[in-house]
Design an enzyme around this catalytic site. Sequence first.
Site, short mmCIF file in Angstrom:
data_model
loop_
_atom_site.label_atom_id
_atom_site.label_comp_id
_atom_site.label_asym_id
_atom_site.label_seq_id
_atom_site.Cartn_x
_atom_site.Cartn_y
_atom_site.Cartn_z
N SER A 225 -4.42 2.33 2.40
CA SER A 225 -4.69 1.78 1.08
C SER A 225 -4.61 2.87 0.01
O SER A 225 -3.59 3.54 -0.14
CB SER A 225 -6.05 1.07 1.08
N ASP A 302 -0.49 -9.49 2.06
CA ASP A 302 -1.42 -8.48 1.58
C ASP A 302 -1.86 -8.87 0.17
O ASP A 302 -1.12 -8.72 -0.80
CB ASP A 302 -0.75 -7.10 1.57
N HIS A 337 -3.85 -6.80 4.56
CA HIS A 337 -3.96 -5.46 4.01
C HIS A 337 -4.46 -4.43 5.03
O HIS A 337 -3.90 -3.34 5.15
CB HIS A 337 -4.91 -5.48 2.81
#
Length: 389
Positions: A225, A302, A337
């Site tokens: 991330s 995502d 994600h």
Amino acid sequence: CKEPLSVQPSRGLMDEKFIVLVQNVWPGFQLTVHALHQCEDGHSWEAFGHYTADATGTVNVSEDPSLGGTYSGVEPMGLLWSLRPVPGSKPGIRMRKMNVQTPMEVTISVYQGHQTEGFVDQVSLAGVLVERWYMAPGVHRIPITEGGLTATLFLPPGPGPFPGLLDLWGGTGDLLEYRAALLASHGIASLLGKLVDNEYFETAYRVLQQHPQVLGSRIAMLGLSFGCSVTLKMAAYSHVLKCAVCVNGSHVQPVDGSMTEIMHFFRENVGKVRFSEEKEVIWRNLLLPIPTDPSQSGREDDQNWPAYESAMDMKEMMERAGNSHLLTILWYPNAGHLIEPPYTPLVRASTFKPAQSPETVDGGTFSCSQEDAWRKTLVFLRENLEVDQ
């Protein structure tokens, strides 16, 4: 007489598969295989599958299809990755192992019939306690405080020296150790650091590089991330970084920008944040459009970050520079994600502390992405860091 339930191996690493076998029941017998885990925070999680015994009175969870429950079909590790909070639990919780020096304990039990609720009030036919570890025997956990750091180093078993890796998480601010511990279990000295600022990060990298049990010329980075921002910058400008792995992040950032500047950019664009019908926060539009083709957006699941659009833009940039051979993209439709180590329970939405929002949508319903991505990540790191097998 054989035990009616066996799990082999009952003790192993978190990314190691186990075989759940039910024997000595009537042919055609309907049963439920149930898994129960209590987190360190006190919350309980469960998973279960519905099975029918074959003509020999046997169910092999690795080979036989689940006919219902928290997963269906042939899912050898469905009892782990489909763990979900038990009914009545607090919303927005996510399972994260905080103390990697203790195992994740899961009780696997067998119940008569195809049950869906009320397991705590029933008597099981048999039960087995299973331990899954992030730290293999001999892995050393070393807190690091020098240079103002708050970090943790995990060293593989043996004298070394070992290839090294700097493990960077996202914007939650948590110091989560389980991925670094598991990497050390596979022969890579891993330093887990926080995303504070550029100077802090450079200190962490230097500490890893200069450690006597780390091969300073064979160091990689793994970012998830927001951690990808630092990882990609190092991949572009570092002369010593051997290789980099990025999981669902973005390359869009100021070339010489600090963490503070990047966060300021996010705050300025907060108007792009959307909300689901359940009032969950969707962050993925914060960086869009990236920067050439807005029509590309929205193709994947995502909901937290525009990782697909970023990957496609990086692919085009590498092609224009004649460096396509230096980039490998793994693409998992419907993965969401957070692609974590194998068999980590999937949670579609969870509380995101820095945003102080009720829940943030990560997306994703596809468990196989974790297993495949982890296996290919280990192969990539071993090849580029020359890890001893």
